[in-house]
Motif scaffolding. Structure first.
Motif, PDB file in Angstrom:
ATOM      1  N   THR A 157      -5.407  47.066  27.208  1.00 29.71           N
ATOM      2  CA  THR A 157      -6.852  46.213  27.565  1.00 29.71           C
ATOM      3  C   THR A 157      -6.931  45.464  28.669  1.00 29.71           C
ATOM      4  O   THR A 157      -7.963  45.454  29.252  1.00 29.71           O
ATOM      5  N   ALA A 158      -5.848  44.953  28.989  1.00 30.94           N
ATOM      6  CA  ALA A 158      -5.783  44.113  30.399  1.00 30.94           C
ATOM      7  C   ALA A 158      -6.037  45.151  31.551  1.00 30.94           C
ATOM      8  O   ALA A 158      -6.841  44.801  32.618  1.00 30.94           O
ATOM      9  N   ILE A 159      -5.428  46.252  31.599  1.00 27.25           N
ATOM     10  CA  ILE A 159      -5.459  47.169  32.397  1.00 27.25           C
ATOM     11  C   ILE A 159      -7.019  47.813  32.451  1.00 27.25           C
ATOM     12  O   ILE A 159      -7.627  47.759  33.628  1.00 27.25           O
ATOM     13  N   ALA A 160      -7.361  47.934  31.367  1.00 29.93           N
ATOM     14  CA  ALA A 160      -9.043  48.335  31.238  1.00 29.93           C
ATOM     15  C   ALA A 160      -9.949  47.323  31.982  1.00 29.93           C
ATOM     16  O   ALA A 160     -10.824  47.876  32.719  1.00 29.93           O
ATOM     17  N   ALA A 161      -9.639  46.244  31.578  1.00 34.21           N
ATOM     18  CA  ALA A 161     -10.591  45.152  32.092  1.00 34.21           C
ATOM     19  C   ALA A 161     -10.296  44.764  33.510  1.00 34.21           C
ATOM     20  O   ALA A 161     -11.609  44.780  34.155  1.00 34.21           O
ATOM     21  N   ALA A 162      -9.096  45.081  34.137  1.00 31.15           N
ATOM     22  CA  ALA A 162      -9.029  44.942  35.405  1.00 31.15           C
ATOM     23  C   ALA A 162      -9.790  45.822  36.298  1.00 31.15           C
ATOM     24  O   ALA A 162     -10.459  45.705  37.148  1.00 31.15           O
ATOM     25  N   LEU A 163      -9.644  47.198  35.888  1.00 27.70           N
ATOM     26  CA  LEU A 163     -10.522  48.335  36.094  1.00 27.70           C
ATOM     27  C   LEU A 163     -11.929  48.188  36.405  1.00 27.70           C
ATOM     28  O   LEU A 163     -12.471  48.547  37.234  1.00 27.70           O
TER      29      LEU A 163
END
Length: 139
Positions: free
Chosen positions: A75-81
């Motif tokens: 979830t954090a990876i998707a948000a950062a992207l």
């Protein structure tokens, strides 16, 4: 099965065939051990005159498990992207491509034919971009 030190980890590998034959490195995909390259497929490559090498990527099979690294938060990876940021991850495909290149070096090969399955194909593509002099071909 033998292991060899590359990039501060141990990579488990197997090699088959004539040591003087052109090397062909099999790179498996996400979450898959080298043993998914079937004996029949390996035999066909040997019959075609290759030195076949297969290995377990980091965090797979008998290679080093990076248990001390935090499991990525998707979830954090998707948000950062979505924000256009580079996400924080324990390691990247570039790191895995470096492992693959260093495995070749440790085994005494300057270059090899690379055959990648799924994520292994992406690792091969990164090698082709960053280290084209290390590839005889990419499949």
């Amino acid at each position: 099965m033998p292991t060899i030190a590359v990039n501060d980890i141990e990579i488990c590998y197997e090699s088959f065939g004539d040591a003087d034959a052109p090397p062909l490195l099999l790179v498996m995909g996400l979450g898959a051990q080298m043993t998914l390259w079937s004996p029949g497929f390996v035999s066909e490559l040997l019959e075609r005159g290759f030195r076949v090498i297969r290995f377990d990527n980091r965090d797979i099979g008998l290679s080093t498990k990076l248990d001390w690294m935090q499991v990525p938060d998707t979830t954090a990876i998707a948000a950062a992207l979505q924000r256009g940021e580079v996400p924080a991850v324990p390691y990247t495909l570039e790191d895995m491509a470096a492992d693959t290149a260093e495995l070749l070096t440790a085994l005494g090969y300057d270059k090899a034919h690379i055959v990648g399955e799924s994520m292994g194909g992406m690792i091969g593509q990164i090698m082709a971009i960053n280290l084209p002099e290390r590839l005889l071909s990419l499949t």
